[in-house]
Design a protein around this motif. Structure first.
Motif, PDB file in Angstrom:
ATOM      1  N   LEU A 118      -0.811   4.488  -1.550  1.00  0.00           N
ATOM      2  CA  LEU A 118      -2.150   4.456  -1.033  1.00  0.00           C
ATOM      3  C   LEU A 118      -2.080   4.770   0.482  1.00  0.00           C
ATOM      4  O   LEU A 118      -3.208   4.956   1.169  1.00  0.00           O
ATOM      5  CB  LEU A 118      -2.928   3.287  -1.298  1.00  0.00           C
ATOM      6  CG  LEU A 118      -3.073   3.034  -3.090  1.00  0.00           C
ATOM      7  CD1 LEU A 118      -3.418   1.581  -3.239  1.00  0.00           C
ATOM      8  CD2 LEU A 118      -4.239   4.037  -3.429  1.00  0.00           C
ATOM      9  N   ARG A 177     -20.325 -10.223 -11.984  1.00  0.00           N
ATOM     10  CA  ARG A 177     -20.936 -10.724 -11.149  1.00  0.00           C
ATOM     11  C   ARG A 177     -20.904 -12.467 -11.253  1.00  0.00           C
ATOM     12  O   ARG A 177     -21.233 -13.151 -10.415  1.00  0.00           O
ATOM     13  CB  ARG A 177     -22.259 -10.365 -10.632  1.00  0.00           C
ATOM     14  CG  ARG A 177     -22.416  -8.962  -9.951  1.00  0.00           C
ATOM     15  CD  ARG A 177     -23.846  -8.685  -9.976  1.00  0.00           C
ATOM     16  NE  ARG A 177     -24.278  -8.147 -11.354  1.00  0.00           N
ATOM     17  CZ  ARG A 177     -25.630  -7.689 -11.701  1.00  0.00           C
ATOM     18  NH1 ARG A 177     -26.192  -7.175 -10.670  1.00  0.00           N
ATOM     19  NH2 ARG A 177     -25.988  -7.342 -12.841  1.00  0.00           N
ATOM     20  N   MET A 194       0.724  -1.186   0.002  1.00  0.00           N
ATOM     21  CA  MET A 194       0.194  -0.082  -0.087  1.00  0.00           C
ATOM     22  C   MET A 194       0.887   1.219  -0.051  1.00  0.00           C
ATOM     23  O   MET A 194       0.508   2.150  -0.681  1.00  0.00           O
ATOM     24  CB  MET A 194      -0.967  -0.125   1.330  1.00  0.00           C
ATOM     25  CG  MET A 194      -1.947  -0.927   1.287  1.00  0.00           C
ATOM     26  SD  MET A 194      -3.447  -0.691   0.098  1.00  0.00           S
ATOM     27  CE  MET A 194      -4.276   0.524   1.385  1.00  0.00           C
ATOM     28  N   VAL A 245       0.602   0.521 -10.072  1.00  0.00           N
ATOM     29  CA  VAL A 245      -0.654   0.125  -9.736  1.00  0.00           C
ATOM     30  C   VAL A 245      -0.616  -1.092  -9.082  1.00  0.00           C
ATOM     31  O   VAL A 245       0.262  -1.912  -9.227  1.00  0.00           O
ATOM     32  CB  VAL A 245      -1.316  -0.321 -11.185  1.00  0.00           C
ATOM     33  CG1 VAL A 245      -2.530  -0.750 -11.111  1.00  0.00           C
ATOM     34  CG2 VAL A 245      -1.348   1.047 -12.055  1.00  0.00           C
ATOM     35  N   LEU A 246      -1.538  -1.135  -8.094  1.00  0.00           N
ATOM     36  CA  LEU A 246      -1.436  -2.114  -7.039  1.00  0.00           C
ATOM     37  C   LEU A 246      -2.830  -3.165  -7.630  1.00  0.00           C
ATOM     38  O   LEU A 246      -3.891  -2.634  -7.830  1.00  0.00           O
ATOM     39  CB  LEU A 246      -1.734  -1.749  -5.518  1.00  0.00           C
ATOM     40  CG  LEU A 246      -2.193  -2.749  -4.788  1.00  0.00           C
ATOM     41  CD1 LEU A 246      -0.937  -3.641  -4.256  1.00  0.00           C
ATOM     42  CD2 LEU A 246      -2.769  -1.833  -3.264  1.00  0.00           C
ATOM     43  N   ARG A 258      -6.545  -5.709 -15.587  1.00  0.00           N
ATOM     44  CA  ARG A 258      -6.940  -4.415 -15.297  1.00  0.00           C
ATOM     45  C   ARG A 258      -5.556  -3.400 -15.054  1.00  0.00           C
ATOM     46  O   ARG A 258      -5.833  -2.227 -15.464  1.00  0.00           O
ATOM     47  CB  ARG A 258      -7.870  -4.219 -14.361  1.00  0.00           C
ATOM     48  CG  ARG A 258      -8.477  -2.668 -14.134  1.00  0.00           C
ATOM     49  CD  ARG A 258      -9.704  -2.994 -13.210  1.00  0.00           C
ATOM     50  NE  ARG A 258      -9.490  -3.181 -11.692  1.00  0.00           N
ATOM     51  CZ  ARG A 258     -10.343  -3.441 -10.917  1.00  0.00           C
ATOM     52  NH1 ARG A 258     -11.264  -3.184 -10.987  1.00  0.00           N
ATOM     53  NH2 ARG A 258      -9.550  -3.687  -9.549  1.00  0.00           N
ATOM     54  N   ALA A 259      -4.848  -4.036 -14.332  1.00  0.00           N
ATOM     55  CA  ALA A 259      -3.359  -3.352 -14.010  1.00  0.00           C
ATOM     56  C   ALA A 259      -2.393  -3.245 -15.239  1.00  0.00           C
ATOM     57  O   ALA A 259      -1.940  -2.431 -15.790  1.00  0.00           O
ATOM     58  CB  ALA A 259      -2.889  -3.951 -12.938  1.00  0.00           C
ATOM     59  N   HIS A 303      -7.773  -9.538  -2.251  1.00  0.00           N
ATOM     60  CA  HIS A 303      -9.154  -9.832  -2.608  1.00  0.00           C
ATOM     61  C   HIS A 303      -9.525  -8.601  -3.551  1.00  0.00           C
ATOM     62  O   HIS A 303     -10.020  -7.614  -3.039  1.00  0.00           O
ATOM     63  CB  HIS A 303      -9.940  -9.603  -1.477  1.00  0.00           C
ATOM     64  CG  HIS A 303      -9.633 -11.078  -0.587  1.00  0.00           C
ATOM     65  ND1 HIS A 303     -10.160 -12.253  -0.820  1.00  0.00           N
ATOM     66  CD2 HIS A 303      -9.058 -10.903   0.625  1.00  0.00           C
ATOM     67  CE1 HIS A 303      -9.429 -13.175   0.049  1.00  0.00           C
ATOM     68  NE2 HIS A 303      -8.830 -12.336   0.802  1.00  0.00           N
ATOM     69  N   PRO A 304      -9.122  -8.524  -4.971  1.00  0.00           N
ATOM     70  CA  PRO A 304      -9.471  -7.364  -5.755  1.00  0.00           C
ATOM     71  C   PRO A 304     -11.001  -7.195  -5.854  1.00  0.00           C
ATOM     72  O   PRO A 304     -11.784  -7.803  -5.685  1.00  0.00           O
ATOM     73  CB  PRO A 304      -9.028  -7.810  -7.020  1.00  0.00           C
ATOM     74  CG  PRO A 304      -8.778  -9.165  -7.007  1.00  0.00           C
ATOM     75  CD  PRO A 304      -8.802  -9.855  -5.876  1.00  0.00           C
ATOM     76  N   TYR A 305     -11.188  -5.745  -5.970  1.00  0.00           N
ATOM     77  CA  TYR A 305     -12.338  -5.195  -6.170  1.00  0.00           C
ATOM     78  C   TYR A 305     -12.855  -4.917  -7.601  1.00  0.00           C
ATOM     79  O   TYR A 305     -12.072  -4.175  -8.296  1.00  0.00           O
ATOM     80  CB  TYR A 305     -12.832  -4.031  -5.244  1.00  0.00           C
ATOM     81  CG  TYR A 305     -14.088  -3.528  -5.337  1.00  0.00           C
ATOM     82  CD1 TYR A 305     -15.302  -3.933  -4.249  1.00  0.00           C
ATOM     83  CD2 TYR A 305     -14.424  -2.346  -6.301  1.00  0.00           C
ATOM     84  CE1 TYR A 305     -16.401  -3.195  -4.363  1.00  0.00           C
ATOM     85  CE2 TYR A 305     -15.757  -2.005  -6.388  1.00  0.00           C
ATOM     86  CZ  TYR A 305     -16.658  -2.371  -5.337  1.00  0.00           C
ATOM     87  OH  TYR A 305     -18.077  -2.019  -5.476  1.00  0.00           O
ATOM     88  N   LEU A 306     -13.748  -5.427  -8.188  1.00  0.00           N
ATOM     89  CA  LEU A 306     -14.081  -4.981  -9.640  1.00  0.00           C
ATOM     90  C   LEU A 306     -15.477  -4.081  -9.548  1.00  0.00           C
ATOM     91  O   LEU A 306     -16.386  -4.577  -8.722  1.00  0.00           O
ATOM     92  CB  LEU A 306     -14.346  -6.515 -10.285  1.00  0.00           C
ATOM     93  CG  LEU A 306     -13.456  -7.407 -10.632  1.00  0.00           C
ATOM     94  CD1 LEU A 306     -14.001  -8.376 -11.255  1.00  0.00           C
ATOM     95  CD2 LEU A 306     -12.242  -6.785 -11.080  1.00  0.00           C
ATOM     96  N   PHE A 307     -15.366  -3.368 -10.277  1.00  0.00           N
ATOM     97  CA  PHE A 307     -16.493  -2.387 -10.161  1.00  0.00           C
ATOM     98  C   PHE A 307     -17.496  -3.069 -11.193  1.00  0.00           C
ATOM     99  O   PHE A 307     -17.436  -3.893 -11.854  1.00  0.00           O
ATOM    100  CB  PHE A 307     -16.094  -1.109 -11.096  1.00  0.00           C
ATOM    101  CG  PHE A 307     -15.044  -0.209 -10.606  1.00  0.00           C
ATOM    102  CD1 PHE A 307     -14.865   0.077  -9.290  1.00  0.00           C
ATOM    103  CD2 PHE A 307     -13.921  -0.083 -11.334  1.00  0.00           C
ATOM    104  CE1 PHE A 307     -14.046   0.967  -8.568  1.00  0.00           C
ATOM    105  CE2 PHE A 307     -12.662   0.641 -10.719  1.00  0.00           C
ATOM    106  CZ  PHE A 307     -12.614   1.265  -9.628  1.00  0.00           C
ATOM    107  N   LYS A 308     -18.733  -2.503 -10.706  1.00  0.00           N
ATOM    108  CA  LYS A 308     -20.067  -3.320 -11.187  1.00  0.00           C
ATOM    109  C   LYS A 308     -20.004  -2.962 -12.656  1.00  0.00           C
ATOM    110  O   LYS A 308     -19.572  -1.823 -13.136  1.00  0.00           O
ATOM    111  CB  LYS A 308     -21.483  -2.614 -10.641  1.00  0.00           C
ATOM    112  CG  LYS A 308     -21.321  -3.116  -9.146  1.00  0.00           C
ATOM    113  CD  LYS A 308     -22.737  -2.609  -8.677  1.00  0.00           C
ATOM    114  CE  LYS A 308     -22.747  -2.906  -7.068  1.00  0.00           C
ATOM    115  NZ  LYS A 308     -22.415  -1.969  -6.231  1.00  0.00           N
TER     116      LYS A 308
END
Lengths: 216, 345
Positions: B57, B140, B52, B87-88, B154-155, B92-97
């Motif tokens: 971050l 989802r 981080m 870029v990190l 994505r990174a 537990h990555p978060y994906l945007f809706k």
């Protein structure tokens, strides 16, 4: 004639409560975004006060603003008592903690990973804030609609700050109270059914009607 | 290879709220451009926190972090510029809706990459993580492994100068993990991307890392000081063990088979005189003599104890004097099975 009065009461209810929910949302959602994104000393106290405020009876809020806006009160010279503006102001304070609480929960559920992800992918702080709001948009809309439903169904504030003035501040709930007081239970029941239909419609919208809400 | 891309000096980080005793204390960390650094250490050692910080971050409370010769926190625009280079991808990555494609386009949009370039770059990044043709898939509907790979793509699609990965292959099966390792190796060698990744897997750290940074309780431990043993695991179903030497067992919990690497943090090895009371049942106990004592920091010593196996243990100075620990003294070393970090080879 009856229909005109009825229509006017419904319009006043929608206008004052819709405006109250809108203003409260503009204040509560950014505050919830701030609270959800940070941990600081005193945050629990802020949330506790908000939760307590959420449970405040409408007549208490009505009484508070009555004393502020009344002729002898500090804001008495504004002449707002017994106006739709006064009703809206009172309702803003009624639904603000509710929308804040719901929005806070919604934004916490989106969790900080959304914000962190946006930042690491190159978003500015403002852009990251928008991302979080976008991710929680349906839950936030639910919070706003819940606030609206609360405002439109309350009577204490409308009665104390609006004064139930015919064609001016008489809304659905104060009309029900008046009809009941006159002994016209049928009229009161009709108005009650209309109010229930409005809140039911709002809740249905919240529960099922929002596009793309399922599974979010 | 260029000069130092990162330089961390006397960096101290404590979680501000809620207050915890945990802190990250890095005296010196230098990272060259184009290098691949593996962060290894037990859970809670501070690997994610360090990532981080490297992703800008989290800001260290004290100390100096220099990135490309400057202070990334000098201004908001400097910070955003630095973040766009490093870029990190979290554990537990978060994906945007939305869709996989929309997620990959997120950073491209922020960087104002012409929209006409998006499909080619998105397609190439998805190819790398073996998610070709999944641009339109709703996030989802993705499995945990696919989420991890989408986040990696994505990174990668952003072609960052630094790629920071928190346990990048943890959610993937072995074959896919190796494929992703190959991608990371390729990025490091061919594209000149600086890669920093955390892992529990020591063999992965050795395979991929130009350098290994071992963290324990927020501090760097010399990797050569870490107790590291390899062997083929046997198990009784409840406990497993390896025998680095015939008849000499290192026991750890769970059911493990195959070739494994066992690492024991020197801070978790207790030292007591050889004539003391018997150890608690089930504890790993080894005898030996102290063959080396080094002062590490103001209040603790690193002991090397040689017997059937050679171990290193860190001991507070007051304990050194209280127990009369000195060179050549016969001692017993103890550590619980739970203190053994096990990595698959």
């Amino acid at each position: 004639m009856i229909f005109r009065e009825l229509g006017l009461a419904i319009w006043i209810s929608f206008k004052t409560s819709g405006l109250a929910a809108l203003i409260a949302s503009l204040l509560a959602v950014p505050a919830a975004l701030f609270l959800a994104g940070r941990d600081f000393r005193g945050k629990r106290l802020v949330l506790l006060v908000n939760q307590t405020w959420m449970a405040a009876p409408t007549v208490v809020i009505g009484l508070l603003f009555y004393s502020l806006l009344g002729r002898g009160g500090p804001l008495g010279r504004l002449g707002l008592l017994y106006t739709q503006t006064a009703m809206t102001i009172g309702q803003v304070f009624l639904v603000l903690p509710l929308i804040l609480g719901f929005s806070y929960t919604a934004l916490r559920q989106v969790d900080r990973r959304a914000r962190t992800t946006a930042l690491t992918l190159g978003a500015t702080r403002r852009q990251a804030g928008w991302v979080v709001l976008r991710e929680a948009r349906f839950a936030l809309l639910t919070a706003v609609l819940a606030g609206f439903a609360r405002a439109i169904s309350e009577i204490g504030i409308a009665m104390m700050l609006g004064g139930n003035i015919r064609h001016a501040t008489r809304n659905i709930t104060t009309s029900i109270a008046l009809e009941a007081a006159k002994g016209d239970f049928r009229g009161a029941a009709v108005l009650g059914a209309i109010l229930l239909a409005i809140t039911l419609g709002t809740n249905l919208l919240v529960q099922t009607g929002l596009p793309g809400k399922r599974g979010d | 290879m260029g000069g130092d891309l990162y330089r961390l000096e006397e960096v101290r980080f404590a979680h501000p709220f809620p207050k915890t005793s945990f802190a990250l204390e890095i005296d010196l960390l230098r990272l060259e451009a184009g290098a691949t650094l593996a962060l290894v250490g037990p859970n809670g050692a501070g690997k994610s926190t360090l990532l981080m910080i490297l992703a800008f971050l989290a800001r260290p409370g004290r100390g100096r972090l220099v990135y490309r010769g400057g202070n990334p926190w000098a201004s908001e625009s400097d910070l955003v510029a630095a973040r766009r280079e490093a870029v990190l991808v979290t554990h537990h990555p978060y994906l945007f809706k939305g869709t996989v494609g929309e997620n990959l386009a997120f950073g491209l949009k922020l960087r104002k990459v012409p929209e006409t370039d998006w499909p080619r770059r998105v397609g190439a990044a998805l190819d790398l993580v073996e998610l070709q043709g999944r641009e339109r898939a709703d996030v989802r509907a993705l499995s945990a492994g696919q989420v991890q790979r989408t986040a990696l793509a994505r990174a990668i699609v952003l072609k960052p100068r630094v790629l920071l990965l928190d346990e990048p292959t943890a959610a993937l099966d072995a074959a896919l993990g190796l494929r992703i390792e190959a991608v990371l190796g390729e990025l490091g060698r061919q594209a000149g991307t600086t890669v920093v990744f955390s892992t529990h897997d020591f063999s992965q750290a050795n395979r991929l890392g130009d350098d290994i940074f071992y963290l324990s309780e927020g501090r760097k431990v010399e990797y050569s000081h870490v107790n590291c043993f390899s062997g083929t695991a046997a198990t009784d179903g409840r406990l497993s063990w390896i025998e680095p030497k015939p008849g000499i067992r290192i026991v750890f919990p769970g059911e493990r088979r195959g070739h494994v690497t066992c690492v024991v943090d020197p801070a978790r090895v207790a030292v007591r005189p050889a004539n003391g009371p018997p150890a608690e049942a089930g504890t790993n106990v080894f005898g030996g003599r102290i063959t080396r004592m080094d002062l590490i920091g103001p209040a603790s010593a690193l002991l090397r104890v040689s017997g059937d196996l050679t171990f290193r243990a860190t001991v507070p100075m007051e304990e050194v004097s209280a127990k009369g620990l000195s060179l050549s003294k016969a001692v017993l070393l103890e550590f619980k099975p739970e203190s053994v970090e096990v990595g698959h080879d």
